[in-house]
Design a protein around this motif. Structure first.
Motif, PDB file in Angstrom:
ATOM      1  N   LEU A   4      35.143  41.180  44.398  1.00  0.00           N
ATOM      2  CA  LEU A   4      34.262  42.257  44.160  1.00  0.00           C
ATOM      3  C   LEU A   4      34.244  43.583  45.088  1.00  0.00           C
ATOM      4  N   LEU A   5      34.398  43.073  46.462  1.00  0.00           N
ATOM      5  CA  LEU A   5      34.657  44.125  47.426  1.00  0.00           C
ATOM      6  C   LEU A   5      35.868  45.018  47.296  1.00  0.00           C
ATOM      7  N   GLU A   6      36.799  44.069  47.035  1.00  0.00           N
ATOM      8  CA  GLU A   6      38.180  44.730  46.914  1.00  0.00           C
ATOM      9  C   GLU A   6      38.122  45.541  45.458  1.00  0.00           C
ATOM     10  N   ALA A   7      37.553  45.220  44.484  1.00  0.00           N
ATOM     11  CA  ALA A   7      37.536  45.891  43.200  1.00  0.00           C
ATOM     12  C   ALA A   7      36.937  47.355  43.507  1.00  0.00           C
ATOM     13  N   GLU A   8      35.832  47.355  44.269  1.00  0.00           N
ATOM     14  CA  GLU A   8      35.093  48.631  44.646  1.00  0.00           C
ATOM     15  C   GLU A   8      36.007  49.393  45.528  1.00  0.00           C
ATOM     16  N   ARG A  23      37.835  60.927  34.627  1.00  0.00           N
ATOM     17  CA  ARG A  23      37.821  61.180  33.267  1.00  0.00           C
ATOM     18  C   ARG A  23      37.955  59.945  32.346  1.00  0.00           C
ATOM     19  N   GLN A  24      38.462  58.946  32.983  1.00  0.00           N
ATOM     20  CA  GLN A  24      38.413  57.417  32.353  1.00  0.00           C
ATOM     21  C   GLN A  24      37.426  56.491  33.063  1.00  0.00           C
ATOM     22  N   PRO A 100      40.727  52.236  35.852  1.00  0.00           N
ATOM     23  CA  PRO A 100      39.695  51.663  34.765  1.00  0.00           C
ATOM     24  C   PRO A 100      39.445  50.080  34.504  1.00  0.00           C
ATOM     25  N   VAL A 101      40.764  49.612  34.909  1.00  0.00           N
ATOM     26  CA  VAL A 101      40.578  48.019  35.119  1.00  0.00           C
ATOM     27  C   VAL A 101      39.562  47.472  36.315  1.00  0.00           C
ATOM     28  N   TYR A 102      39.714  48.236  37.540  1.00  0.00           N
ATOM     29  CA  TYR A 102      39.038  48.164  38.592  1.00  0.00           C
ATOM     30  C   TYR A 102      37.658  48.392  38.373  1.00  0.00           C
ATOM     31  N   GLY A 103      37.346  49.518  37.664  1.00  0.00           N
ATOM     32  CA  GLY A 103      36.170  49.907  37.352  1.00  0.00           C
ATOM     33  C   GLY A 103      35.343  48.699  36.536  1.00  0.00           C
ATOM     34  N   ARG A 104      36.203  48.084  35.710  1.00  0.00           N
ATOM     35  CA  ARG A 104      35.471  47.316  34.737  1.00  0.00           C
ATOM     36  C   ARG A 104      35.068  45.986  35.566  1.00  0.00           C
ATOM     37  N   MET A 105      35.766  45.621  36.758  1.00  0.00           N
ATOM     38  CA  MET A 105      35.427  44.695  37.546  1.00  0.00           C
ATOM     39  C   MET A 105      34.191  45.150  38.422  1.00  0.00           C
TER      40      MET A 105
END
Length: 388
Positions: A4-8, A23-24, A100-105
């Motif tokens: 989760l830290l890596e995704a942030e 924008r996404q 966007p994929v990282y944001g969903r994580m």
């Protein structure tokens, strides 16, 4: 490294490399980040982008001022933030286009944390209400939790609907009964004594009090015997109650003993069955709220559970509290909320009404003796011998 830290870090690095990625990410908010420094950085990026920073309109390369201005803006809200931290975030992003994929994580982690926090709060509200002899705090906390679940479902893009988990969540560690719940069995025992001694008082509670509302299992089973005798229109006293308990196997399996039943029937004093029933009902509300809160917290702490599943399983865990709340409102003379329209998968209302009718007392009709014959013992019984 924590995924989760890596995704942030990756989503922040992606926006630092390409501000147009914001924008996404309109559905992602700073509060969805776990670390305060990441919250401050994402909030700064959104503010600068909304204010028309030159980087938001750059067509070729992103100006260096985008990074320095972001750090400066975020530095007004957190301490110790330097440009080197921003460059660490940039190096942590494998592909800016995957923002966007990282944001969903990040959102998935936020959903688990939010549900956990609100489940803990509901449990605290239920405990506080039990100590004070109230229920409003627990019911209000359940409403807040439900609203949060529905909002999270909307953000995640799922349909909020109660769904039972395939495998029930593992129960928490077994602990002794909390001190705030130890006085409840005493009130239950007095209520049972009143009902056994004054059977007509059953009419005051049978419409909304259920065996599961009793904290003590033996008390709940004894109340079930009382309800069965009441619905069949049979006499209620110590002997008939003992016989009903034997018929249900409660003496054989050790749930009840004849001494326990005699003690309950002998513990009779002045008291209103309705008032005592409300005390039992109040305890049932707070106890059910605490149980739902523990189940939801267990679900939320399962990181392998997808957000949509978590939300729908958590909504299902609130269903028992909704049922107890409806009966609590009936006991207090408050109008019950309007039930939602049944879904195509639910049984028709007529079938539900027929099932619930088994818990409604039926008026006894006089037996019709056969011409020229004396009525048999079976003929004077009510037409049904079903158990409640």
């Amino acid at each position: 490294m924590n995924p989760l830290l890596e995704a942030e870090q990756a989503v922040l690095g992606a926006v630092l490399l390409d501000p147009d990625q914001l924008r996404q990410l309109g559905w992602l908010t700073p509060e969805h980040f776990h670390r305060p420094v990441h919250q401050a950085l994402f909030a700064a990026m959104r503010k600068l982008h909304a204010d028309g920073h030159p980087a938001s309109t750059a067509e070729d390369s992103v100006p260096l001022s985008w990074v320095t201005d972001t750090v400066a803006e975020a530095g007004q809200h957190v301490r110790g933030l330097t440009a080197s931290h921003a460059h660490t975030l940039i190096s942590a992003c494998p592909r800016p286009g995957h923002a966007p994929v990282y944001g969903r994580m990040v959102l998935e982690g936020a959903i688990h944390r939010s549900v956990t926090a609100h489940a803990i709060r509901l449990h605290q509200d239920a405990r506080a209400d039990a100590l004070q002899g109230e229920v409003e705090g627990a019911l209000r906390g359940a409403d807040v939790l439900r609203d949060v679940l529905i909002d999270l479902a909307r953000r995640w893009g799922a349909e909020p609907r109660p769904v039972a988990p395939g495998v029930p969540p593992a129960p928490g560690p077994v602990t002794s009964r909390p001190s705030w719940a130890r006085r409840v069995p005493g009130e239950e025992r007095i209520l049972l004594g009143v009902l056994a001694e004054r059977p007509r008082s059953m009419d005051e509670v049978v419409g909304w009090l259920r065996p599961d509302d009793f904290a003590d299992l033996a008390h709940g089973q004894l109340y079930r015997c009382l309800v069965a005798l009441h619905h069949r229109g049979e006499p209620i006293d110590r002997i008939t109650l003992l016989w009903e308990a034997q018929r249900r196997g409660l003496l054989a399996d050790g749930t009840l003993s004849s001494d326990q039943l005699a003690a309950v029937c002998g513990d009779v004093g002045p008291g209103s069955a309705e008032w005592l029933g409300e005390q039992v009902m109040r305890s049932s509300v707070t106890r059910t709220a605490a149980t739902s809160a523990r189940a939801i917290r267990t679900l939320a702490e399962n990181e392998a559970l997808a957000p949509g599943q978590l939300i729908n399983h958590a909504l299902h865990a609130l269903d028992p509290l909704d049922e107890v709340r409806t009966r609590w409102q009936t006991a207090n003379g408050r109008p019950a909320p309007t039930p939602p329209a049944p879904s195509p998968n639910e049984p028709p209302p007529a079938q539900v009404h027929a099932a619930r009718a088994r818990s409604t007392p039926r008026a006894l009709s006089p037996p019709v003796p056969r011409p020229g014959s004396a009525p048999s013992p079976a003929a004077v019984r009510p037409p049904s011998r079903g158990r409640s």
